[in-house]
Write an enzyme that holds these catalytic residues in place. Structure first.
Site, PDB file in Angstrom:
ATOM      1  CB  SER A  37     -43.065 -17.129  59.473  1.00 10.09           C
ATOM      2  OG  SER A  37     -42.878 -17.967  60.601  1.00 10.09           O
ATOM      3  CG  ASP A  61     -42.253 -14.097  54.623  1.00  9.41           C
ATOM      4  OD1 ASP A  61     -42.238 -13.239  53.722  1.00  9.41           O
ATOM      5  OD2 ASP A  61     -42.639 -15.276  54.445  1.00  9.41           O
ATOM      6  CG  HIS A  77     -43.819 -14.451  48.957  1.00 10.35           C
ATOM      7  ND1 HIS A  77     -43.872 -14.421  50.320  1.00 10.35           N
ATOM      8  CD2 HIS A  77     -43.315 -13.255  48.564  1.00 10.35           C
ATOM      9  CE1 HIS A  77     -43.437 -13.250  50.744  1.00 10.35           C
ATOM     10  NE2 HIS A  77     -43.091 -12.518  49.699  1.00 10.35           N
ATOM     11  N   GLY A  78     -43.372 -18.683  47.861  1.00  9.37           N
ATOM     12  CA  GLY A  78     -43.774 -20.042  47.472  1.00  9.37           C
ATOM     13  C   GLY A  78     -42.797 -20.662  46.493  1.00  9.37           C
ATOM     14  N   GLY A  79     -41.498 -20.450  46.710  1.00 12.67           N
ATOM     15  CA  GLY A  79     -40.476 -20.928  45.766  1.00 12.67           C
ATOM     16  C   GLY A  79     -40.216 -22.430  45.831  1.00 12.67           C
ATOM     17  CG  ASN A 100     -39.895 -22.524  55.530  1.00 19.65           C
ATOM     18  OD1 ASN A 100     -38.982 -23.082  56.117  1.00 19.65           O
ATOM     19  ND2 ASN A 100     -41.092 -22.375  56.069  1.00 19.65           N
TER      20      ASN A 100
HETATM   21 ZN   LIG Z   1     -44.822 -15.511  51.542  1.00 23.71          ZN
END
Ligand SMILES: [Zn+2]
Length: 236
Positions: free
Chosen positions: A2, A34, A160-162, A184
């Site tokens: 990030s 990211d 995203h947001g897995g 993450n």
């Molecule tokens: Zn993301």
């Protein structure tokens, strides 16, 4: 990586860490930025040595997102760096959104197709109903849009947001065209849990290696399981 983590570590340390990891690892490692917030920061990352960058212009009007993403692609490709673009609005799990708002945030298929064609991106991150952070309920992925966007753009779709997406939904998303999954939060939660537990059990510990080490091992287990779930094991 990030933007906030990149700033926290610093480009110099981060690149050195990534280079050391690349030498040691038995699998390919890609240092990816990211949600790059603007053209200048993305250029800094490319100059520093990132292998892949995301420019996230999704909060801007489509025309502007296309124009900036295209500039990023031109500069990145000249340096041999791949680019991920975002369309639609991927929110956070802490955001309060109504059903109508949620629908409005999702990427539109026709816009995704145009965005991909006019920018030349290598991977597309469309808002599909997932969010960043810890989910309170089950995330609802718009599978029909995912499939249509993959087919119409011909690009790998980035999810995203897995963290917290059920395993069967992950498998289905991969089958429909997801080629990269960002996880993450689960690792951070587990890391902190193990540090807390270790220090509660041994309150006199002062050598940071003694409580960070077990936490690092715990993250390894999580990532190992993700590699298997995503079907990425024994591929290299
Ligand atoms: Zn993301």
């Amino acid at each position: 990586m990030s933007v906030s983590s990149t700033k926290y570590i610093g480009f110099d340390y981060l690149i050195a860490l990534a280079n050391a990891a690349k030498l040691r690892a038995r699998v390919p490692i890609i240092l990816h930025l990211d949600h790059g917030p603007d053209f200048d920061f993305v250029m800094k990352a490319i100059r520093a040595g990132f292998d892949s960058v995301m420019y996230d212009g999704s909060e801007h009007p489509l025309e502007e997102n296309i124009a900036t993403t295209r500039r990023v692609v031109e500069a990145a490709h000249a340096a041999g760096v791949s680019v991920e673009g975002e369309i639609g609005r991927i929110g956070g799990t802490e955001d309060e959104v109504s059903v109508d708002e949620r629908e409005a945030m999702l990427a539109r298929v026709d816009e995704a197709e145009r965005f991909a064609r006019e920018t030349g991106i290598d991977a597309i991150a469309p808002a599909l109903g997932t969010a960043h952070g810890m989910y309170k309920g089950r995330p609802e992925i718009a599978f029909d849009r995912l499939e249509a966007i993959h087919k119409r753009t011909g690009l790998p779709v980035v999810l995203h947001g897995g963290s917290g997406v059920p395993e069967e939904d992950i498998r289905r998303a991969i089958a429909l065209g997801v080629g990269k999954i960002n996880v993450n939060t689960e690792s951070q939660v587990e890391f902190s849990r193990v540090v807390r537990k270790t220090l509660e059990e041994k309150p006199d510990l002062y050598d940071s290696r003694k409580y960070l080490g077990p936490a690092r091992e715990a993250i390894k287990e999580i990532i190992r399981a993700k590699i298997r779930l995503f079907g990425s094991h024994n591929r290299f």
